[in-house]
Write a protein that holds these residues in place. Sequence first.
Motif, mmCIF file in Angstrom:
data_model
loop_
_atom_site.group_PDB
_atom_site.id
_atom_site.type_symbol
_atom_site.label_atom_id
_atom_site.label_comp_id
_atom_site.label_asym_id
_atom_site.label_seq_id
_atom_site.Cartn_x
_atom_site.Cartn_y
_atom_site.Cartn_z
ATOM 1 N N PRO A 1 0.823 -1.216 0.000
ATOM 2 C CA PRO A 1 0.000 0.000 0.000
ATOM 3 C C PRO A 1 0.855 1.264 0.000
ATOM 4 O O PRO A 1 1.934 1.302 0.587
ATOM 5 N N PHE B 1 -4.640 1.706 4.782
ATOM 6 C CA PHE B 1 -4.612 0.257 4.566
ATOM 7 C C PHE B 1 -4.931 -0.510 5.850
ATOM 8 O O PHE B 1 -5.693 -1.481 5.841
ATOM 9 N N SER C 1 -9.169 -0.002 1.156
ATOM 10 C CA SER C 1 -7.876 0.424 0.637
ATOM 11 C C SER C 1 -7.634 -0.145 -0.752
ATOM 12 O O SER C 1 -7.172 0.547 -1.659
ATOM 13 N N GLU C 2 -7.983 -1.415 -0.937
ATOM 14 C CA GLU C 2 -7.774 -2.051 -2.241
ATOM 15 C C GLU C 2 -8.714 -1.480 -3.289
ATOM 16 O O GLU C 2 -8.307 -1.213 -4.418
ATOM 17 N N ASN D 1 -5.149 1.717 -3.606
ATOM 18 C CA ASN D 1 -4.068 2.196 -2.734
ATOM 19 C C ASN D 1 -2.848 1.294 -2.897
ATOM 20 O O ASN D 1 -2.398 0.642 -1.962
#
Length: 278
Positions: A236, A242, A249-250, A254
């Motif tokens: 990240p 994250f 986050s994904e 990121n």
Amino acid sequence: MINKLLSLSILLLWFFPTRSQAQISLQTGYGIYKFKSSGFEKFFDSYNSMNASNASELFKEDFSNATGFGWRIGYVYAKEEFGLYMNAATGSSTYRTSNTFTFINNSKRELALKVNDWSTDLSIGIGNTYFHIAPVVGFYLRSNTAYMGYIYTDGTKSYGLEKLMNGIFTATRFSGAYGAEVGAGMKYVNIIFRAVRSYKPFGYDGSPERQDYYKDLTDYKNYNPNGAGSPSSYIPENIPFFLTDQLASESANNFVHLNDHGWHYSIGLQFNLLFNND
């Protein structure tokens, strides 16, 4: 049609003249890669900010210069009298660098990077079998491997599941290159100085879906997909984000992408294997 055939004939005669001193060249040498990556800069900055109170040594802002060796094989057109010089070559080089964060208790978080390049380029300039100077254009098939490890106080290094950030991550992408080279020496052996810059990947337009990011070889998410303490399958950029929510986050892309660039400086020997004389 006749004009096209005539143009093709002229082009072939330019690159493969019938009266020439043509050679196969073998080149090997040592190189320095002035590594730059905005993604890793953001990763190191966010890691430092999050762990500053527990650090005895922070990550550097980015990786230091990567160093390594490479080899190339090519076709050379050069004559003993001064004139056109051409070298169409392909080959591989490997550079290594690392960055380390040290905690107060002397344990460490290490991120080591291996840059593998398969390059194909064309040098067209002036010179002869003893000296030449030529601009260089080409492209790289770049395949990087990032080793995210934790080093315990006894010196043991682990990439295992016990640490969230651990893993071995890879990314592959094409990118362009331009620069110049200078060679000097004897008829069959030249010392070659090269300065070549790799620039943004082909097709890169700033959109995350157009970039390749570092993915974990072992696909740790298959063990415990995004559950509590689940190791990551990517590196990240923003670590606090994250850690708050890996799924969010994904989905927000990121990721640290393979967008590194910089100048490659190398010095090496080129062996010219003569196979055709005037």
